[in-house]
Write an enzyme that holds these catalytic residues in place. Structure first.
Site, short mmCIF file in Angstrom:
data_model
loop_
_atom_site.label_atom_id
_atom_site.label_comp_id
_atom_site.label_asym_id
_atom_site.label_seq_id
_atom_site.Cartn_x
_atom_site.Cartn_y
_atom_site.Cartn_z
CG ASP A 259 72.09 67.39 8.73
OD1 ASP A 259 71.11 66.68 8.96
OD2 ASP A 259 72.67 67.42 7.62
N GLY A 260 72.46 70.48 12.16
CA GLY A 260 73.03 71.10 13.36
C GLY A 260 72.08 70.97 14.55
CG ASN B 6 78.56 66.04 12.78
OD1 ASN B 6 77.95 65.17 12.17
ND2 ASN B 6 78.21 67.32 12.77
NE ARG C 74 107.64 68.54 14.99
CZ ARG C 74 108.04 67.28 15.00
NH1 ARG C 74 107.57 66.43 14.11
NH2 ARG C 74 108.93 66.86 15.90
CB THR D 75 78.59 65.20 4.95
OG1 THR D 75 77.82 64.75 6.07
CG2 THR D 75 78.55 64.19 3.84
CB ALA D 76 80.02 67.79 9.61
CE1 TYR D 77 86.71 72.61 10.76
CE2 TYR D 77 87.43 71.01 12.38
CZ TYR D 77 87.62 72.20 11.71
OH TYR D 77 88.71 72.97 11.99
CG ASN D 78 86.06 64.25 7.21
OD1 ASN D 78 87.24 64.00 7.41
ND2 ASN D 78 85.38 63.73 6.18
CB SER E 213 85.38 72.17 5.96
OG SER E 213 84.01 72.33 5.95
P1 NAP Z 1 75.90 74.47 13.23
O1 NAP Z 1 75.62 75.89 12.94
O2 NAP Z 1 74.90 73.69 14.00
O3 NAP Z 1 76.25 73.70 11.90
C1 NAP Z 1 77.14 74.26 10.97
C2 NAP Z 1 76.78 73.73 9.59
O4 NAP Z 1 77.20 72.35 9.52
C3 NAP Z 1 75.28 73.78 9.30
O5 NAP Z 1 75.11 74.21 7.98
C4 NAP Z 1 74.84 72.35 9.48
O6 NAP Z 1 73.73 71.98 8.67
C5 NAP Z 1 76.08 71.60 9.01
N1 NAP Z 1 76.16 70.21 9.51
C6 NAP Z 1 76.15 69.78 10.80
N2 NAP Z 1 76.29 68.44 10.83
C7 NAP Z 1 76.39 68.03 9.54
C8 NAP Z 1 76.57 66.75 8.91
N3 NAP Z 1 76.66 65.63 9.63
N4 NAP Z 1 76.65 66.72 7.56
C9 NAP Z 1 76.54 67.84 6.81
N5 NAP Z 1 76.38 69.07 7.34
C10 NAP Z 1 76.32 69.16 8.69
O7 NAP Z 1 77.34 74.44 13.88
P2 NAP Z 1 77.92 74.23 15.32
O8 NAP Z 1 76.79 74.06 16.29
O9 NAP Z 1 78.94 75.21 15.56
O10 NAP Z 1 78.71 72.80 15.15
C11 NAP Z 1 78.06 71.60 14.87
C12 NAP Z 1 78.76 70.92 13.71
O11 NAP Z 1 78.88 71.80 12.63
C13 NAP Z 1 80.16 70.44 14.02
O12 NAP Z 1 80.11 69.10 14.43
C14 NAP Z 1 80.91 70.60 12.70
O13 NAP Z 1 81.06 69.37 12.01
C15 NAP Z 1 80.03 71.47 11.87
N6 NAP Z 1 80.82 72.65 11.56
C16 NAP Z 1 81.53 72.67 10.42
C17 NAP Z 1 82.35 73.73 10.12
C18 NAP Z 1 83.11 73.73 8.86
O14 NAP Z 1 82.84 72.90 8.01
N7 NAP Z 1 84.11 74.59 8.73
C19 NAP Z 1 82.43 74.81 10.98
C20 NAP Z 1 81.67 74.78 12.13
C21 NAP Z 1 80.87 73.67 12.42
P3 NAP Z 1 72.22 72.48 8.92
O15 NAP Z 1 72.14 73.83 8.25
O16 NAP Z 1 71.41 71.42 8.26
O17 NAP Z 1 71.98 72.57 10.40
#
Ligand code: NAP
Length: 264
Positions: free
Chosen positions: A49-50, A124, A150, A163-166, A168
């Site tokens: 997904d990333g 995302n 704040r 399902t991503a950062y949201n 978490s």
């Molecule tokens: P990245 O390494 O490309 O992705 C970080 C993780 O988020 C990977 O495991 C990726 O899955 C997963 N992911 C990305 N989009 C998703 C989605 N729509 N639903 C479920 N999982 C998803 O990270 P990056 O390049 O730094 O950032 C890209 C995205 O990653 C951001 O938009 C953010 O939402 C997410 N992210 C999340 C957190 C967190 O949850 N704390 C932290 C950093 C980034 P795959 O292994 O399938 O690629």
């Protein structure tokens, strides 16, 4: 369905994805498809997904609003994921469905943030985050004052990004097919003096949000993996982009809940 002759190839830099990428290029070239990274009809995405998020941003940087003409078609070299219906073991089926046109189109919204002359998009989520100090900001919904927040920041995600950062952040997962956006706090401060909603807020897709602050010094605007400084900005408007969407090619029917299960 539109005929796809020109393709781009975007792959995660790891051995399994590289191997699949080379195989796909050989198979596409053997059938007369033309590799064209600047004007593709279809962008093959090999990774997770990333990688898909990266691919969309890469294409936006390369062709801007022309992204509306590109269809993304993905295979996951890990678990299942949300943007793809195939895992690497399904490669033969993945290519056969493409060559034999057994695909349908699905479109996903892009979020847009605007401040001054600047404009950025995300698939995302878009975040305003300040790790250096307490960020104070007023939140307006459709030009009506809603609350003063704040804390560390605010995150606005699409259904796809729920399902991503949201997730978490404790935000709700929104089922595929529901056209919503979601506003979630990032470490809000809540005590006797300061209060804000302190719960994820699911909003209609045509909602316009605005975040105003006397100072965003030290804050960053995060658009998926891209970040921009907000030091001299006082207002950021955020909404679903009306002029472009992300188009995907979908193949076999995979239940949303199968995908969701593969996340945890
Ligand atoms: P990245 O390494 O490309 O992705 C970080 C993780 O988020 C990977 O495991 C990726 O899955 C997963 N992911 C990305 N989009 C998703 C989605 N729509 N639903 C479920 N999982 C998803 O990270 P990056 O390049 O730094 O950032 C890209 C995205 O990653 C951001 O938009 C953010 O939402 C997410 N992210 C999340 C957190 C967190 O949850 N704390 C932290 C950093 C980034 P795959 O292994 O399938 O690629």
């Amino acid at each position: 369905m539109k005929e796809f002759r020109r393709y781009a190839m975007i792959s995660r830099p790891d051995a399994a994805s590289d191997e699949l990428c080379e195989r796909a290029i050989r198979d596409l070239d053997a059938r007369g498809y033309i590799r064209d990274e600047l004007h593709p009809d279809v962008a093959f995405v090999i990774g997770g997904d990333g990688t898909f998020i990266y691919a969309v941003h890469h294409m936006m940087r390369t062709i801007g609003r022309g992204i509306d003409k590109v269809h993304f078609y993905g295979i996951h070299t890990g678990t299942l994921g949300f943007y793809t219906d195939y895992k690497d073991a399904d490669y033969d089926e993945f290519m056969a469905d493409f060559f034999e046109n057994r695909l349908h189109e699905a479109s996903f919204p892009l979020l847009q943030a605007e401040y001054g002359p600047d404009m950025h998009n995300a698939v995302n989520e878009i975040r305003i985050e300040n790790a250096a100090r307490t960020q104070v900001m007023d939140v307006y919904v459709n030009d009506v004052f809603f609350e003063t927040f704040r804390g560390t920041g605010m995150c606005v995600c699409t259904q796809f990004g729920s399902t991503a950062y949201n997730r978490s952040l404790g935000g709700a997962v929104i089922q595929e097919g529901m056209d919503f956006i979601e506003l979630t706090e990032i470490s809000g401060i809540h005590h006797s003096k300061y209060r804000s909603l302190d719960a994820p807020l699911i909003l209609k897709k045509d909602t316009v949000l605005e975040f105003r602050s006397e100072s965003f010094k030290g804050a960053l605007l995060g658009c998926d993996a891209d970040v921009y400084r907000l030091d001299d900005v006082n207002s950021v408007r955020l909404f679903v982009c009306k002029s472009a969407e992300v188009h995907m090619l979908r193949g076999r029917d995979v239940s949303y809940f199968e995908r969701l299960k593969s996340l945890f």
